[in-house]
Design a protein around this motif. Structure first.
Motif, PDB file in Angstrom:
ATOM      1  N   HIS A 103      -3.486  28.875   0.988  1.00  0.00           N
ATOM      2  CA  HIS A 103      -2.975  29.143   2.337  1.00  0.00           C
ATOM      3  C   HIS A 103      -1.890  30.203   2.249  1.00  0.00           C
ATOM      4  O   HIS A 103      -0.776  30.024   2.713  1.00  0.00           O
ATOM      5  N   GLY A 104      -2.276  31.307   1.625  1.00  0.00           N
ATOM      6  CA  GLY A 104      -1.369  32.428   1.450  1.00  0.00           C
ATOM      7  C   GLY A 104      -1.240  32.876   0.012  1.00  0.00           C
ATOM      8  O   GLY A 104      -0.772  33.974  -0.259  1.00  0.00           O
ATOM      9  N   PHE A 135      -8.101  38.153   7.973  1.00  0.00           N
ATOM     10  CA  PHE A 135      -6.817  37.934   8.644  1.00  0.00           C
ATOM     11  C   PHE A 135      -6.374  39.171   9.431  1.00  0.00           C
ATOM     12  O   PHE A 135      -5.744  39.064  10.480  1.00  0.00           O
ATOM     13  N   LEU A 136      -6.694  40.332   8.912  1.00  0.00           N
ATOM     14  CA  LEU A 136      -6.250  41.579   9.555  1.00  0.00           C
ATOM     15  C   LEU A 136      -7.080  41.939  10.778  1.00  0.00           C
ATOM     16  O   LEU A 136      -6.685  42.795  11.570  1.00  0.00           O
ATOM     17  N   THR A 137      -8.231  41.316  10.890  1.00  0.00           N
ATOM     18  CA  THR A 137      -9.100  41.662  12.013  1.00  0.00           C
ATOM     19  C   THR A 137      -9.197  40.522  13.034  1.00  0.00           C
ATOM     20  O   THR A 137     -10.015  40.570  13.948  1.00  0.00           O
ATOM     21  N   GLY A 138      -8.375  39.505  12.855  1.00  0.00           N
ATOM     22  CA  GLY A 138      -8.381  38.396  13.816  1.00  0.00           C
ATOM     23  C   GLY A 138      -9.524  37.428  13.619  1.00  0.00           C
ATOM     24  O   GLY A 138      -9.846  36.651  14.507  1.00  0.00           O
ATOM     25  N   ARG A 186      -6.421  41.851  -1.978  1.00  0.00           N
ATOM     26  CA  ARG A 186      -6.918  40.535  -1.580  1.00  0.00           C
ATOM     27  C   ARG A 186      -8.113  40.641  -0.640  1.00  0.00           C
ATOM     28  O   ARG A 186      -8.059  41.278   0.411  1.00  0.00           O
ATOM     29  N   ARG A 187      -9.178  39.962  -1.010  1.00  0.00           N
ATOM     30  CA  ARG A 187     -10.388  39.991  -0.183  1.00  0.00           C
ATOM     31  C   ARG A 187     -10.175  39.206   1.114  1.00  0.00           C
ATOM     32  O   ARG A 187     -10.770  39.529   2.141  1.00  0.00           O
ATOM     33  N   TYR A 247      -8.338  29.303  11.695  1.00  0.00           N
ATOM     34  CA  TYR A 247      -7.334  28.258  11.535  1.00  0.00           C
ATOM     35  C   TYR A 247      -7.793  27.050  12.363  1.00  0.00           C
ATOM     36  O   TYR A 247      -8.646  27.182  13.243  1.00  0.00           O
ATOM     37  N   VAL A 273      -5.280  27.977   6.593  1.00  0.00           N
ATOM     38  CA  VAL A 273      -4.044  27.261   6.904  1.00  0.00           C
ATOM     39  C   VAL A 273      -2.902  28.266   6.879  1.00  0.00           C
ATOM     40  O   VAL A 273      -2.746  29.015   5.912  1.00  0.00           O
ATOM     41  N   GLY A 274      -2.142  28.261   7.955  1.00  0.00           N
ATOM     42  CA  GLY A 274      -1.095  29.271   8.131  1.00  0.00           C
ATOM     43  C   GLY A 274       0.225  28.892   7.504  1.00  0.00           C
ATOM     44  O   GLY A 274       1.218  28.691   8.179  1.00  0.00           O
ATOM     45  N   ASP A 311      -7.759  39.230   3.003  1.00  0.00           N
ATOM     46  CA  ASP A 311      -7.000  39.987   3.990  1.00  0.00           C
ATOM     47  C   ASP A 311      -7.865  40.512   5.125  1.00  0.00           C
ATOM     48  O   ASP A 311      -7.400  40.636   6.259  1.00  0.00           O
ATOM     49  N   VAL A 312      -9.099  40.864   4.809  1.00  0.00           N
ATOM     50  CA  VAL A 312      -9.927  41.517   5.831  1.00  0.00           C
ATOM     51  C   VAL A 312     -10.089  40.613   7.045  1.00  0.00           C
ATOM     52  O   VAL A 312      -9.949  41.049   8.193  1.00  0.00           O
ATOM     53  N   ASP A 334      -8.252  27.275  15.963  1.00  0.00           N
ATOM     54  CA  ASP A 334      -9.231  28.269  16.417  1.00  0.00           C
ATOM     55  C   ASP A 334     -10.619  27.652  16.548  1.00  0.00           C
ATOM     56  O   ASP A 334     -11.540  28.287  17.068  1.00  0.00           O
TER      57      ASP A 334
END
Lengths: 161, 789, 259
Positions: B507-508, B19-22, B13-14, B26, B252-253, B16-17, B29
């Protein structure tokens, strides 16, 4: 208001905080490090997890004033120096260990803390260590798998894609 | 075609990058210059008459900018129900107004009756506490039986707590009654489908901006379907013209249904932003999420299964009370009816089905669609009563199901509950499940458990669901007030890369990765040059959003249709460039060529030409390369599956542990098997959570006792096992261009009865003749059940 | 949260001086901070005890294990000198909570479902404050109630190390606190059994089990005993009867696994 100084992801920062300013608020609102998330009010979901002086801490359950002088690590500082994903982050992507991404920063930070103490955890140890990190999307399968993969263990026997 | 990015590839998944790095963005934010905070005053009683609200003291407090009460919204519209349901006697359902802020009465704990806007959230909270609200507590209506029999009404003006009394299918009723009356055996089961709180990990958040110079609004909000939110606000609640309102759902979480709906907080921040001329943000805390997010399930059901002497199913008859809470949320009337009653024939050739659903108002939070939405309730009732029948008749539960399955040569199959199943093979799913689960090894595993003093139980389940909702013409007949199509625009940029604007929100679900795989496959180009744009009404033609496992089946089909249009136009351009006839142009591996020649142009050259049309025959070809399609499906899609599990039960404590779980699903074709597997995992986590852990409990006064993670048991990593998931037995959907069926809800639908059937089996194996136990199957409930037989 | 100031004294004396009025001591904050967030408490000042070095650490003092009041659960978990106590600490909350929550904070709060009070009472520990030493039997006085005075700080807890001991926790599934927790410790002069999570009285000793186990330290010694359910907690997660039943089951398991 009191002045606090701390190192966040290797960078010295300082700021004015109220007594009731949570570390999570200081990170998100003052430092604009919004990768640290707030998912509950009772210190259970773990979306806000950061490291303070090398230890996993829920930043929503610690005051910024208590972190004065501390070394703080957040999700924003986890990637490799060249910006590529670190071993844990890469394992989460490789094994589809995230969906909506909201709990993910906490999961990554928890994993980093786990693997520092226990470099080759068993499945049961991983699951037990995740007690304070709630994910609603993944059913945990791929998170556990990703963490075991990040520790260098062969996860090919664990079912499915 | 690069095999690592087209249809069928387990592409990483593109998204992810970020989300994985903060670096996800959202709603909470996002901060805007001049932003202020909204905090709501919420009822602490379940039912109360608002005598007066005095905001004088609060308004004078530091930082306070404005205070709103229900009075301020008395003249604007209410938040409507999306489906009109008629009762058996032909009368329409009752639809009380759902105001932005409670007016006159508060009707559940958490019902907002005022909102304070202040410079900071802390100041707003301080002022909320200083509001002097004289709210006279009235007796609460909590239990559905009491609600139907009593004279205390949630909405006085209706004079009943029954929203509707629905029969499905009314013409089948007499035949169903007769079949049950004359049957060789009738198995009866009364059960509760426990109320759940969706608990997306990101709490809801809404932030509004207003530009007085242009009279334009922008709303950032945690939504699964920003267009629907815009439509509801524009057409029903505030009357803001759609062209003046942009709704943006950024990252969206999680949603799981709870973020489908429009909520009053969204309207409030819009009104406040206009009044103050400053951005206004509201972010829920977890307690507010528990009190005000639409809850799920909450059915009380009696189901009967009639069988002949050979075990053939003759009829299912169901009576259900469905809690809708204090107000009708947007899908709340569709969920217990058309998403539930129509599934009550299950995977079976049963000739008679009749379903009666009474929807009941109570002084509790609104209840609406939650992952699965009606279909988990249907499956749970069916698959529990079938299991009970097998035990009563001394039949193997798998054999009894197989005996009654729709067979592969019966498609298209008209079910007795009114749906036309297009494809499937339930025996093949069961065969695969038996293999994946190593059923042969169960006896040995049971012995091992018993040696440890534990009881081991086996549970099985078959399910079918109706997804990809749905044909507008059909749902219109059934009472839907909206169409259920979706839309996509494919924009080929001059430099050969693509932006694909889609109505479905991710959103996931991984749309940003999976949708490009579809386009890449069709165009024969690499998916990495294709980006998905979603979640912004100003950028996307329209969309009905993400729910009901519909994104790929409906919106993905729209993407296919739009891409087909792109290909058609691109061929025209290529034909012009190659001085050939359109009909002779072939597209292969991203290259347009004239059939039977070596003359060709690349996709990139065509794209560039589209925007530099120096020599275009403009009467035949317009410049540009951008196409839009709306796709309205011909039918629902029908994913199905066979699930089984083994549990270990500690008879001393009642604690149940899931040891093994196998899920075999027919999702039709699969675009990204990694993502599909992840969706099943997530559904299983939520379904097992419902079965073992999660419960929403109100006391008799309507106080929510399970209002935090201290009392509402969220599934955690050590509550759940690794799952064996298989989707090799796909029978493509026959009516959408991708042949896909939808996978998001399956796990949550198939797993609850599987678990409960296994727990019953474990108790039975320990000599305890427990025939039913309600979810969640907590240690206390198991222990109590075993004491009481 | 309401507004308040926060102080971080470095000595016990400074901390005591800072307390008084509406000030409140802050241990690890793992219970207090959620309480403050819910606006269920409104101190005007918090006095953080986490920077006081004389309240940190774990050491043997004769036959007692001395644990500083500000020592976090993770440090006790990693210590291992008193294995049953370390094992108990290793299962309080989650890893992040264990990195902040302190033994002094837990014992001072005396949550009726907390683990540490069971260990202190079950071990016959001594609670050391800035002014005195209090036997565990006198310290715990019912749910959220202790012998502590205003402005009194737990500076350390001293645990006599038993011959064998074990703690069995049956968790409340949501909070993961103890639905029922039983700490069993065998000393030369007898067995102590402390029960947490179960009773409206808070942590308490089960004297009938202590008598039976003191003469015969085996799970079988409990066979004839029954636990009265009259004062047991009734809530969403368990009835009084269920809790009473679990007390006996967990006690038996603790005896069987004591080491």
């Amino acid at each position: 208001m009191t002045n606090v100084t701390m190192t966040i992801n290797g960078k010295a920062v300082s700021g004015e905080v109220e007594g009731n300013t949570l570390l999570s608020s200081f990170l998100r609102d003052d430092q604009r490090l919004t990768g640290t998330h707030i998912g509950c009010d009772t210190s259970q979901c773990g979306a806000c997890l950061v490291h303070v002086n090398g230890r996993a801490v829920k930043s929503c359950t610690m005051f910024a004033a208590e972190a004065d002088g501390a070394e703080v690590a957040t999700i924003e500082g986890q990637a490799n120096a060249d910006g590529s994903l670190n071993v844990i982050q890469q394992a989460f992507q490789d094994h589809h260990g995230l969906q909506c991404g909201f709990c993910t920063p906490g999961m990554v930070m928890t994993t980093a803390a786990l693997l520092k103490d226990n470099p080759k955890p068993t499945e049961a140890e991983v699951r037990a260590y995740l007690e304070g990190n709630i994910c609603r999307c993944t059913g945990y399968h791929n998170i556990v798998k990703a963490i075991m993969a990040a520790s260098g263990q062969d996860v090919s026997a664990i079912a499915a894609e | 075609m690069p095999k690592d990015s087209g249809i069928g590839a387990a592409t990483l998944r593109r998204e992810d990058v970020r989300f994985l790095t903060g670096k996800g963005q959202y709603s909470d934010d996002i901060n805007l210059f001049g932003q202020v905070a909204a905090v709501f005053a919420r009822s602490t009683v379940a039912n109360g008459k608002i005598n007066s609200i005095d905001t004088t003291t609060a308004a004078a407090m530091p930082g306070v900018l404005a205070i709103f009460t229900g009075e301020d919204f008395a003249e604007v519209g209410g938040n409507p129900a999306g489906w009109l349901i008629n009762s058996r006697d032909g009368t329409p359902m009752h639809e009380p107004k759902r105001p932005v802020l409670a007016h006159g009465k508060v009707r559940h704990v958490g019902d907002a009756y005022a909102a304070v806007i202040a410079e900071t959230a802390e100041q707003a909270q301080n002022a909320v506490e200083a509001i002097e609200a004289d709210i006279e507590e009235l007796p609460a209506v909590v239990n559905m039986k009491d609600a139907l029999s009593g004279s205390n009404f949630v909405h006085d003006e209706i004079g009943t707590n029954q929203c509707f009394d629905w029969g499905w299918i009314e013409d089948n009723r007499a035949a169903t009654d007769a079949a049950i009356k004359g049957a060789h055996h009738v198995t009866t089961l009364e059960l509760v489908n426990n109320r759940l709180v969706p608990n997306a990990m990101e709490p809801r958040c809404s932030m509004a901006q207003y530009n007085s110079a242009t009279d334009e609004y922008v709303l950032h909000t945690t939504s699964q379907n920003p267009h629907l939110t815009r439509l509801l606000i524009s057409a029903f609640v505030l009357g803001i013209p759609e062209n003046k309102l942009t709704v943006i759902a950024p990252d969206v979480g999680g949603g799981f249904g709870s973020k489908i709906y429009h909520y009053g907080e969204e309207a409030l921040v819009l009104a406040a932003a206009k009044k103050l001329g400053r951005p206004v943000k509201w972010t829920a805390n977890r307690t507010e999420a528990f009190l005000t997010d639409a809850h799920g399930r909450d059915h009380v059901t009696k189901i009967e299964l009639a069988l002949d002497a050979e075990g053939n199913f003759l009829a299912f008859r169901t009576e259900t009370m469905a809690n809708v809470g204090a107000y009708l949320s947007n899908f709340s009337t569709a969920t217990p009816t058309f998403l539930h009653g129509t599934l009550m024939a299950g995977n079976y050739t049963v000739p008679n089905v009749y379903v009666n659903v009474k929807a009941v108002f109570t002084n509790t939070a609104p209840v609406d669609a939650y992952r699965g939405a009606g279909r988990p309730e249907a499956t749970y009732s069916l698959e529990r009563v079938i299991d009970k029948a097998a035990r009563e008749l001394g039949m193997d539960p798998i054999a009894l199901r197989r005996k009654n399955f729709v067979k592969p040569d019966q498609y298209p199959f008209a079910s007795a509950a009114g749906l036309e199943y297009d494809s499937g093979n339930y025996d093949a799913l069961m065969d695969k499940m038996e293999e994946v689960a190593d059923l042969a090894g169960f006896a040995a595993r049971r012995k091992e458990s018993e040696a440890k003093g534990l009881l081991r139980g086996f549970g099985v389940n078959a399910y079918i669901e109706a997804c990809g909702i749905a044909p507008s013409n059909l749902v219109g007949v059934l009472g839907s007030r909206v169409g259920l199509y979706d839309a996509a625009t494919v924009r080929v940029n001059a430099t050969g890369n693509l932006s694909v604007m889609v109505g479905a929100h991710s959103h996931g679900q991984g749309h940003e990765t999976a949708f490009p795989q579809v386009v890449a496959e069709m165009l024969g180009i690499d998916a990495s040059v294709i980006d998905i744009v979603h979640g912004d009404t100003s950028k996307i033609p329209f969309g009905m959003g993400t729910y009901g496992s519909r994104s790929l089946a409906v919106c993905g089909s729209a993407v296919v249709r739009a891409t087909e249009k792109i290909i058609n136009k691109a061929k025209k351009i290529a034909a012009h460039m190659l001085e050939a006839s359109d009909a002779d142009i072939e597209l292969k591996e991203g290259v347009f060529s004239v059939a039977g020649t070596d003359r060709s142009v690349s996709f990139g050259e065509v794209a560039l030409k589209a925007y530099i049309p120096h020599d275009f025959p403009l009467e035949d070809i317009e410049p540009g390369l951008e196409e839009t399609a709306f796709y309205d499906p011909a039918n629902f899609t029908y994913p199905s599956g066979a699930y089984c599990c083994e549990v270990e039960l500690d008879p001393e404590t009642g604690k149940v542990r899931v040891d093994r779980f196998a899920a075999v699903d027919d999702f039709g074709n699969v675009i990204n098997p990694m993502i599909v597997t992840g969706q099943v995992h997530g559904g299983l986590g939520q379904g097992i959570g419902q079965a073992l852990l999660e419960n929403t409990t109100y006391d008799e006064n309507g106080q929510l006792l399970s209002a935090s993670y201290m009392d509402y048991t969220m599934p955690r990593a050590d509550d759940l096992p690794f799952y064996a998931v298989d989707h090799s037995q796909g029978n493509p959907c026959t009516h959408n261009p991708l042949g896909v069926k939808g996978c998001g809800e399956a796990g949550a639908i198939g797993s609850p009865p599987t678990i409960v059937n296994a727990v019953i089996d474990a108790m039975q194996s320990g000599g305890k003749n427990v025939t039913h136990i309600d979810m969640p199957v907590t240690p206390h409930r198991v222990w109590s059940a075993m004491q009481n037989v | 949260m309401y507004a308040f100031d926060i102080e971080r004294p470095e000595t016990i004396a400074e901390a005591v001086a800072a307390l008084g009025g509406e000030a409140q001591a802050l241990g690890g904050g793992q219970t207090l901070i959620p309480t403050l967030k819910a606006r269920l408490a409104s101190p005007d000042k918090l006095v953080s005890l986490s920077s006081i070095s004389e309240m940190q650490g774990i050491r043997l003092e004769g036959r007692d294990l001395w644990i500083g009041g500000a020592t976090v659960h993770a440090d006790v978990a990693n210590d291992g000198t008193y294995a049953a106590l370390s094992d108990l600490a290793a299962h309080i909350g989650d890893p992040a909570v264990r990195n902040r929550g302190t033994i002094g904070g837990s014992i001072a709060n005396n949550d009726p479902a907390a683990c540490y009070p069971a260990a202190a009472l079950g071990s016959g520990a001594t609670i050391v404050t800035n002014t005195r030493e209090i036997a565990a039997d006198d310290f715990f006085q019912g749910m959220f109630d202790t012998a502590l005075n205003e402005e009194e700080i737990i500076t350390a807890v001293k645990f006599p190390i038993p011959e064998v001991a074990n703690y069995q926790k049956f968790v409340q599934p949501a909070s993961r606190f103890a639905l029922v927790g039983v700490f069993v410790a065998k000393y030369a002069d007898g067995v102590r059994v402390a029960v947490t999570g179960a009773s409206n009285e808070g942590v308490h000793r089960w004297s009938a089990a202590e008598d039976a186990l003191s003469s015969n330290f085996s799970a079988g010694a409990l066979d004839g005993l029954s636990v009265p359910s009259g004062n047991m907690i009734a809530d969403l997660h368990g009835s009084p009867d269920y809790r009473a039943h679990l007390v006996k089951v967990m006690t038996g398991r603790a005896v069987a696994q004591a080491s």
